[in-house]
Motif scaffolding. Sequence first.
Motif, PDB file in Angstrom:
ATOM      1  N   ASN A 171       0.910  -1.205   0.017  1.00 26.33           N
ATOM      2  CA  ASN A 171      -0.080  -0.021  -0.089  1.00 26.33           C
ATOM      3  C   ASN A 171       0.716   1.264   0.122  1.00 26.33           C
ATOM      4  O   ASN A 171       0.503   2.090  -0.555  1.00 26.33           O
ATOM      5  N   LYS A 172       1.911   1.294   0.738  1.00 26.56           N
ATOM      6  CA  LYS A 172       2.838   2.441   0.668  1.00 26.56           C
ATOM      7  C   LYS A 172       3.829   2.537  -0.583  1.00 26.56           C
ATOM      8  O   LYS A 172       4.129   3.487  -0.649  1.00 26.56           O
ATOM      9  N   GLN A 173       4.076   1.534  -1.278  1.00 27.60           N
ATOM     10  CA  GLN A 173       5.157   1.326  -1.992  1.00 27.60           C
ATOM     11  C   GLN A 173       4.529   1.680  -3.420  1.00 27.60           C
ATOM     12  O   GLN A 173       5.230   2.011  -4.703  1.00 27.60           O
ATOM     13  N   LEU A 174       3.156   1.088  -3.773  1.00 25.61           N
ATOM     14  CA  LEU A 174       2.470   0.860  -5.119  1.00 25.61           C
ATOM     15  C   LEU A 174       1.558   1.906  -5.423  1.00 25.61           C
ATOM     16  O   LEU A 174       1.095   2.745  -4.536  1.00 25.61           O
ATOM     17  N   VAL A 175       1.412   2.276  -6.462  1.00 23.45           N
ATOM     18  CA  VAL A 175       0.369   3.469  -6.866  1.00 23.45           C
ATOM     19  C   VAL A 175      -0.995   2.799  -6.947  1.00 23.45           C
ATOM     20  O   VAL A 175      -0.900   1.629  -7.884  1.00 23.45           O
ATOM     21  N   CYS A 218      -4.804   2.381  -7.892  1.00 26.65           N
ATOM     22  CA  CYS A 218      -5.681   3.108  -8.880  1.00 26.65           C
ATOM     23  C   CYS A 218      -6.799   3.610  -8.019  1.00 26.65           C
ATOM     24  O   CYS A 218      -7.493   3.028  -7.157  1.00 26.65           O
ATOM     25  N   GLN A 219      -7.399   4.502  -8.691  1.00 27.11           N
ATOM     26  CA  GLN A 219      -8.525   5.311  -8.305  1.00 27.11           C
ATOM     27  C   GLN A 219      -9.816   4.726  -8.975  1.00 27.11           C
ATOM     28  O   GLN A 219      -9.736   4.315 -10.195  1.00 27.11           O
ATOM     29  N   GLN A 236      -5.785   5.179 -16.212  1.00 24.10           N
ATOM     30  CA  GLN A 236      -5.024   5.000 -15.329  1.00 24.10           C
ATOM     31  C   GLN A 236      -4.087   3.526 -15.617  1.00 24.10           C
ATOM     32  O   GLN A 236      -3.158   3.113 -14.935  1.00 24.10           O
ATOM     33  N   SER A 244      -0.524   4.037 -16.517  1.00 27.33           N
ATOM     34  CA  SER A 244       0.389   4.793 -15.906  1.00 27.33           C
ATOM     35  C   SER A 244       0.820   3.736 -14.751  1.00 27.33           C
ATOM     36  O   SER A 244       1.841   4.020 -13.913  1.00 27.33           O
ATOM     37  N   CYS A 273      -0.776   1.621 -12.507  1.00 24.12           N
ATOM     38  CA  CYS A 273      -1.365   1.473 -11.031  1.00 24.12           C
ATOM     39  C   CYS A 273      -1.736   0.028 -10.860  1.00 24.12           C
ATOM     40  O   CYS A 273      -1.921  -0.586 -11.699  1.00 24.12           O
TER      41      CYS A 273
END
Length: 155
Positions: free
Chosen positions: A64-68, A70-71, A82, A85, A87
């Motif tokens: 959760n802290k290292q990866l992007v 997706c919204q 997205q 990019s 995510c």
Amino acid sequence: MSQPAREFIVKIIEMSLWSSDFLLGHILLMILSVPVLIFHVNNILIIYLIQVFMVILLFIGTLNKQLVICQVDSQRSVLGGQQSSGCYNLIPVFDWIKCCIVSIFLVFFIAFLPLFLQELVEHGTGKALLHLGSTSCHCLPFLRFSRHRSTLRPS
């Protein structure tokens, strides 16, 4: 002599008679140790599964802290543009974690339901809520075994 004292003396005599037969004592020990060990193995496996779950949560928290992430929109679908990019859609994983945590608390409260109902019947709502809250907040589930003794009196 009272009834409990007589029962205690009879138990001592029975135990001494059973223990005098060495072979029978070993056979009974083998027969009776199997059900006892099943519960110990079950408890060991439960502790192991909780530890594995905590390690999984640790790795997911790191992701959760290292990866992007997706919204998503209100229908839980990834918003356009997205995917290119790089995510990652970890929303279902986070939902799974929420369901697991809710189910753990649900099982915890179901386990304490008999204690709460007994306290409610014997001492009233205030004492029942106070005892359930103190047991839950102090994380002392063994209190439910040490506090209550049988209220039945021999006649």
